[in-house]
Structure formats: C-alpha cells, structure tokens
Design a protein around this motif. Structure first.
Motif, PDB file in Angstrom:
ATOM      1  N   ILE A  33       0.842  -1.204   0.000  1.00 10.75           N
ATOM      2  CA  ILE A  33       0.000   0.000   0.000  1.00 10.75           C
ATOM      3  C   ILE A  33       0.870   1.243   0.000  1.00 10.75           C
ATOM      4  O   ILE A  33       0.649   2.179  -0.758  1.00 10.75           O
ATOM      5  CB  ILE A  33      -0.966  -0.013   1.200  1.00 10.75           C
ATOM      6  CG1 ILE A  33      -1.980  -1.152   1.034  1.00 10.75           C
ATOM      7  CG2 ILE A  33      -1.672   1.336   1.359  1.00 10.75           C
ATOM      8  CD1 ILE A  33      -2.799  -1.440   2.261  1.00 10.75           C
ATOM      9  N   TYR A  34       1.904   1.254   0.829  1.00 10.60           N
ATOM     10  CA  TYR A  34       2.816   2.390   0.907  1.00 10.60           C
ATOM     11  C   TYR A  34       3.573   2.578  -0.415  1.00 10.60           C
ATOM     12  O   TYR A  34       3.742   3.700  -0.884  1.00 10.60           O
ATOM     13  CB  TYR A  34       3.803   2.194   2.050  1.00 10.60           C
ATOM     14  CG  TYR A  34       4.729   3.370   2.226  1.00 10.60           C
ATOM     15  CD1 TYR A  34       4.353   4.450   3.012  1.00 10.60           C
ATOM     16  CD2 TYR A  34       5.973   3.410   1.609  1.00 10.60           C
ATOM     17  CE1 TYR A  34       5.189   5.536   3.170  1.00 10.60           C
ATOM     18  CE2 TYR A  34       6.817   4.491   1.766  1.00 10.60           C
ATOM     19  CZ  TYR A  34       6.427   5.555   2.541  1.00 10.60           C
ATOM     20  OH  TYR A  34       7.257   6.629   2.691  1.00 10.60           O
ATOM     21  N   GLN A  35       4.019   1.478  -1.017  1.00 10.56           N
ATOM     22  CA  GLN A  35       4.744   1.567  -2.285  1.00 10.56           C
ATOM     23  C   GLN A  35       3.860   2.155  -3.390  1.00 10.56           C
ATOM     24  O   GLN A  35       4.340   2.880  -4.252  1.00 10.56           O
ATOM     25  CB  GLN A  35       5.261   0.190  -2.714  1.00 10.56           C
ATOM     26  CG  GLN A  35       6.325  -0.396  -1.811  1.00 10.56           C
ATOM     27  CD  GLN A  35       7.612   0.397  -1.802  1.00 10.56           C
ATOM     28  OE1 GLN A  35       7.976   1.042  -2.780  1.00 10.56           O
ATOM     29  NE2 GLN A  35       8.292   0.375  -0.679  1.00 10.56           N
ATOM     30  N   HIS A  36       2.566   1.830  -3.350  1.00  7.61           N
ATOM     31  CA  HIS A  36       1.632   2.342  -4.359  1.00  7.61           C
ATOM     32  C   HIS A  36       1.324   3.823  -4.125  1.00  7.61           C
ATOM     33  O   HIS A  36       1.123   4.575  -5.064  1.00  7.61           O
ATOM     34  CB  HIS A  36       0.352   1.510  -4.340  1.00  7.61           C
ATOM     35  CG  HIS A  36      -0.631   1.875  -5.405  1.00  7.61           C
ATOM     36  ND1 HIS A  36      -0.336   1.825  -6.750  1.00  7.61           N
ATOM     37  CD2 HIS A  36      -1.907   2.299  -5.330  1.00  7.61           C
ATOM     38  CE1 HIS A  36      -1.378   2.204  -7.438  1.00  7.61           C
ATOM     39  NE2 HIS A  36      -2.348   2.504  -6.620  1.00  7.61           N
ATOM     40  N   ASP A  37       1.279   4.249  -2.847  1.00  8.91           N
ATOM     41  CA  ASP A  37       0.985   5.642  -2.504  1.00  8.91           C
ATOM     42  C   ASP A  37       1.705   5.978  -1.209  1.00  8.91           C
ATOM     43  O   ASP A  37       1.199   5.705  -0.130  1.00  8.91           O
ATOM     44  CB  ASP A  37      -0.525   5.847  -2.344  1.00  8.91           C
ATOM     45  CG  ASP A  37      -0.895   7.257  -1.918  1.00  8.91           C
ATOM     46  OD1 ASP A  37      -0.025   8.149  -1.915  1.00  8.91           O
ATOM     47  OD2 ASP A  37      -2.061   7.471  -1.569  1.00  8.91           O
ATOM     48  N   ASN A  38       2.891   6.568  -1.326  1.00  3.96           N
ATOM     49  CA  ASN A  38       3.701   6.836  -0.131  1.00  3.96           C
ATOM     50  C   ASN A  38       3.156   7.957   0.746  1.00  3.96           C
ATOM     51  O   ASN A  38       3.774   8.334   1.719  1.00  3.96           O
ATOM     52  CB  ASN A  38       5.162   7.087  -0.493  1.00  3.96           C
ATOM     53  CG  ASN A  38       5.351   8.352  -1.295  1.00  3.96           C
ATOM     54  OD1 ASN A  38       4.409   9.081  -1.573  1.00  3.96           O
ATOM     55  ND2 ASN A  38       6.590   8.615  -1.665  1.00  3.96           N
ATOM     56  N   LYS A  39       1.986   8.464   0.421  1.00  2.23           N
ATOM     57  CA  LYS A  39       1.330   9.453   1.277  1.00  2.23           C
ATOM     58  C   LYS A  39       0.172   8.828   2.057  1.00  2.23           C
ATOM     59  O   LYS A  39      -0.621   9.526   2.667  1.00  2.23           O
ATOM     60  CB  LYS A  39       0.833  10.621   0.430  1.00  2.23           C
ATOM     61  CG  LYS A  39       1.968  11.431  -0.178  1.00  2.23           C
ATOM     62  CD  LYS A  39       1.428  12.614  -0.946  1.00  2.23           C
ATOM     63  CE  LYS A  39       2.533  13.532  -1.342  1.00  2.23           C
ATOM     64  NZ  LYS A  39       3.140  13.345  -2.591  1.00  2.23           N
ATOM     65  N   SER A  40       0.075   7.491   2.020  1.00  2.00           N
ATOM     66  CA  SER A  40      -0.994   6.788   2.735  1.00  2.00           C
ATOM     67  C   SER A  40      -0.864   7.046   4.227  1.00  2.00           C
ATOM     68  O   SER A  40       0.238   7.037   4.784  1.00  2.00           O
ATOM     69  CB  SER A  40      -0.913   5.279   2.480  1.00  2.00           C
ATOM     70  OG  SER A  40      -1.094   4.998   1.124  1.00  2.00           O
ATOM     71  N   SER A  41      -1.999   7.265   4.882  1.00  2.25           N
ATOM     72  CA  SER A  41      -1.985   7.490   6.327  1.00  2.25           C
ATOM     73  C   SER A  41      -2.316   6.195   7.052  1.00  2.25           C
ATOM     74  O   SER A  41      -2.820   5.236   6.459  1.00  2.25           O
ATOM     75  CB  SER A  41      -2.999   8.573   6.697  1.00  2.25           C
ATOM     76  OG  SER A  41      -4.296   8.192   6.286  1.00  2.25           O
ATOM     77  N   SER A  42      -2.038   6.160   8.341  1.00  2.93           N
ATOM     78  CA  SER A  42      -2.369   4.994   9.150  1.00  2.93           C
ATOM     79  C   SER A  42      -3.877   4.791   9.146  1.00  2.93           C
ATOM     80  O   SER A  42      -4.645   5.747   9.134  1.00  2.93           O
ATOM     81  CB  SER A  42      -1.887   5.187  10.589  1.00  2.93           C
ATOM     82  OG  SER A  42      -0.488   5.257  10.641  1.00  2.93           O
TER      83      SER A  42
END
Length: 74
Positions: A33-42
């Motif tokens: 998930i982070y690799q796809h969108d490194n602005k993802s929040s917890s």
C-alpha cells in the motif's frame, strides 16, 4: 452471424482484461500500500495475502519506525 461472433469475442477479451488489471493492484501487505501511494496514512485497509479471493482487513501503521507495519488485531 460473423458480427455476433466478433462482438462476443470482444466482450470476452474486455472482461479478461478488466479482471487482469484489477488483480494487478491488490496489495498483499501494508508495504505494498505504501509503495503504491507513499502518502498513505495509518488506518484500516484491505489486503489480499492469499490472492484476490481472500481479502483481509488490517490496520496499517504508516508512522512508527518508518511505517508500513501490518496488524490484524489490537
């Protein structure tokens, strides 16, 4: 008759293409998930560690020690 065959073949190819593309983006963990969108929040996300038929809701900690942590329980 030939038009109907071509039309059905086009529909089949479209269905296979849509299914293939949707499966290409199914994350297996919080790191995906982070690799796809490194602005993802917890928060709570759906991952697919066993493939497209086994969704699992998990909590992703995107902040602690660099983030990307996957948790299935409290």
């Amino acid at each position: 008759m030939m038009f109907q065959v071509k039309f059905l073949l086009a529909q089949l190819l479209l269905a296979v293409s849509v299914q293939s593309n949707s499966q290409a983006y199914l994350p297996i963990d919080c790191d995906d998930i982070y690799q796809h969108d490194n602005k993802s929040s917890s928060g709570v996300y759906t991952i697919y560690p066993g493939g497209p038929t086994t969704p699992l809701h998990v909590y992703c900690d995107m902040e602690t020690d660099g983030g990307r942590w996957t948790s299935t329980g409290p």
